[in-house]
Every structure is written in C-alpha cells, then in structure tokens.
Design a protein around this motif. Structure first.
Motif, PDB file in Angstrom:
ATOM      1  N   ASP A  10       0.823  -1.210   0.000  1.00 58.08           N
ATOM      2  CA  ASP A  10       0.000   0.000   0.000  1.00 58.08           C
ATOM      3  C   ASP A  10       0.858   1.262   0.000  1.00 58.08           C
ATOM      4  O   ASP A  10       0.514   2.254  -0.626  1.00 58.08           O
ATOM      5  N   LEU A  11       1.971   1.220   0.698  1.00 57.09           N
ATOM      6  CA  LEU A  11       2.876   2.370   0.734  1.00 57.09           C
ATOM      7  C   LEU A  11       3.432   2.658  -0.665  1.00 57.09           C
ATOM      8  O   LEU A  11       3.448   3.805  -1.115  1.00 57.09           O
ATOM      9  N   LEU A  12       3.857   1.608  -1.358  1.00 56.83           N
ATOM     10  CA  LEU A  12       4.383   1.790  -2.707  1.00 56.83           C
ATOM     11  C   LEU A  12       3.318   2.322  -3.660  1.00 56.83           C
ATOM     12  O   LEU A  12       3.591   3.198  -4.491  1.00 56.83           O
ATOM     13  N   LEU A  13       2.093   1.812  -3.534  1.00 54.99           N
ATOM     14  CA  LEU A  13       1.003   2.309  -4.375  1.00 54.99           C
ATOM     15  C   LEU A  13       0.698   3.769  -4.065  1.00 54.99           C
ATOM     16  O   LEU A  13       0.442   4.568  -4.964  1.00 54.99           O
ATOM     17  N   ALA A  14       0.735   4.122  -2.779  1.00 51.63           N
ATOM     18  CA  ALA A  14       0.474   5.505  -2.382  1.00 51.63           C
ATOM     19  C   ALA A  14       1.547   6.442  -2.919  1.00 51.63           C
ATOM     20  O   ALA A  14       1.241   7.540  -3.403  1.00 51.63           O
ATOM     21  N   ILE A  15       2.796   6.027  -2.842  1.00 55.29           N
ATOM     22  CA  ILE A  15       3.896   6.842  -3.362  1.00 55.29           C
ATOM     23  C   ILE A  15       3.735   7.037  -4.867  1.00 55.29           C
ATOM     24  O   ILE A  15       3.871   8.149  -5.386  1.00 55.29           O
ATOM     25  N   ASP A  16       3.405   5.946  -5.565  1.00 51.66           N
ATOM     26  CA  ASP A  16       3.217   6.015  -7.012  1.00 51.66           C
ATOM     27  C   ASP A  16       2.040   6.936  -7.352  1.00 51.66           C
ATOM     28  O   ASP A  16       2.140   7.779  -8.250  1.00 51.66           O
ATOM     29  N   ALA A  17       0.943   6.784  -6.622  1.00 55.53           N
ATOM     30  CA  ALA A  17      -0.239   7.617  -6.873  1.00 55.53           C
ATOM     31  C   ALA A  17       0.067   9.091  -6.604  1.00 55.53           C
ATOM     32  O   ALA A  17      -0.318   9.965  -7.379  1.00 55.53           O
ATOM     33  N   ALA A  18       0.762   9.363  -5.506  1.00 58.37           N
ATOM     34  CA  ALA A  18       1.109  10.753  -5.175  1.00 58.37           C
ATOM     35  C   ALA A  18       2.036  11.349  -6.227  1.00 58.37           C
ATOM     36  O   ALA A  18       1.894  12.519  -6.603  1.00 58.37           O
ATOM     37  N   ALA A  19       2.968  10.548  -6.727  1.00 58.19           N
ATOM     38  CA  ALA A  19       3.892  11.021  -7.756  1.00 58.19           C
ATOM     39  C   ALA A  19       3.150  11.379  -9.040  1.00 58.19           C
ATOM     40  O   ALA A  19       3.592  12.230  -9.799  1.00 58.19           O
ATOM     41  N   ARG A  20       2.009  10.734  -9.257  1.00 58.79           N
ATOM     42  CA  ARG A  20       1.201  11.007 -10.452  1.00 58.79           C
ATOM     43  C   ARG A  20       0.177  12.107 -10.224  1.00 58.79           C
ATOM     44  O   ARG A  20      -0.641  12.389 -11.078  1.00 58.79           O
ATOM     45  N   GLY A  21       0.199  12.697  -9.014  1.00 59.89           N
ATOM     46  CA  GLY A  21      -0.680  13.826  -8.741  1.00 59.89           C
ATOM     47  C   GLY A  21      -1.993  13.483  -8.070  1.00 59.89           C
ATOM     48  O   GLY A  21      -2.867  14.332  -7.947  1.00 59.89           O
ATOM     49  N   PHE A  22      -2.168  12.234  -7.634  1.00 61.01           N
ATOM     50  CA  PHE A  22      -3.399  11.847  -6.962  1.00 61.01           C
ATOM     51  C   PHE A  22      -3.313  12.161  -5.475  1.00 61.01           C
ATOM     52  O   PHE A  22      -2.249  12.126  -4.878  1.00 61.01           O
ATOM     53  N   ALA A  23      -4.448  12.462  -4.880  1.00 54.73           N
ATOM     54  CA  ALA A  23      -4.514  12.750  -3.443  1.00 54.73           C
ATOM     55  C   ALA A  23      -4.651  11.441  -2.678  1.00 54.73           C
ATOM     56  O   ALA A  23      -5.400  10.559  -3.085  1.00 54.73           O
ATOM     57  N   ILE A  24      -3.943  11.336  -1.579  1.00 54.16           N
ATOM     58  CA  ILE A  24      -4.026  10.172  -0.712  1.00 54.16           C
ATOM     59  C   ILE A  24      -4.859  10.584   0.498  1.00 54.16           C
ATOM     60  O   ILE A  24      -4.468  11.475   1.250  1.00 54.16           O
ATOM     61  N   LEU A  25      -6.018   9.947   0.651  1.00 54.22           N
ATOM     62  CA  LEU A  25      -6.934  10.302   1.722  1.00 54.22           C
ATOM     63  C   LEU A  25      -7.219   9.091   2.589  1.00 54.22           C
ATOM     64  O   LEU A  25      -7.239   7.964   2.095  1.00 54.22           O
ATOM     65  N   PRO A  26      -7.484   9.301   3.871  1.00 61.86           N
ATOM     66  CA  PRO A  26      -7.865   8.177   4.718  1.00 61.86           C
ATOM     67  C   PRO A  26      -9.207   7.611   4.273  1.00 61.86           C
ATOM     68  O   PRO A  26     -10.047   8.338   3.747  1.00 61.86           O
TER      69      PRO A  26
END
Length: 117
Positions: A10-26
């Motif tokens: 999940d951490l790797l997916l979150a990092i990848d998503a954030a790098a692509r400009g997506f917001a990480i929300l609880p």
C-alpha cells in the motif's frame, strides 16, 4: 495521509499515486471532493486502490498483464486464478475505464497514467 500500520504494498502504491498527482486520503473520509470538482467515494475494501477509477490491486495486476499482451488463459495461469475469473477481471477493467475492449483498456490506462509501457 497514511496510517502507521500501512503495508509495504500500500505504501508503494500511495507513493506512485502521489507522484502522479493523486490525493491520498484516509478511508474514513466520506465522499471526498477531488481537486477537479468530481466526487469519488472511497471503498471499504482494503484491496481497492483509489486512482481515479477505483481499480483493485488484482485488476491492476491483470491490467499490467494485458499490457504485455497476455491472453485470459495466460493471465489465469500467471495469477493462479481460473480462466473465468481472469475473464471477469478483464471485463471489469474495461467497464471501469469505459473501454471498448482489452486493447482500448490498455490504451486508456496508459493515457490515465495507471500503467507505463
């Protein structure tokens, strides 16, 4: 924002998503409003990945194999699932990406930054 007990995957997916400009929300945020003004309901399913089109982790695995040109039979064998389950995942991906077929699904995913070729 990620909890302390997040898994490596999940951490790797979150990092990848954030790098692509997506917001990480609880997950507990009900109906968050995204920057473009659209609403996206977060899933309670821990396998869901919020990347704009709510593809699950398994669907992303299938999508990557589709991008490699794998048939449903090959996808099933590589992921240890039945042929029918692989076929279901492909159809689900196409529907979520509003694609006309497997090739269009890969093209849409590339355009959306979900996979790299």
């Amino acid at each position: 924002m990620l909890p302390r007990h997040v898994t490596i995957a999940d951490l790797l997916l979150a990092i990848d998503a954030a790098a692509r400009g997506f917001a990480i929300l609880p997950r507990h945020v009900p109906n968050p409003e995204l920057p473009d003004g659209t609403l996206n309901r977060l899933s309670d399913n821990p396998n869901d990945v919020q990347r704009g089109y709510a593809l699950t982790v398994r669907e992303l695995e299938v999508l990557r194999l589709l991008a490699e040109g794998a048939s449903n039979k090959v996808i099933a064998r590589r992921l240890g699932i039945s042929f029918h389950t692989a076929k279901f995942h492909v159809a689900s991906i196409a529907a979520k990406l509003d694609a006309t077929g497997r090739t269009d699904a890969v093209a849409q995913a590339v355009r959306l930054g979900l996979i790299l070729l």
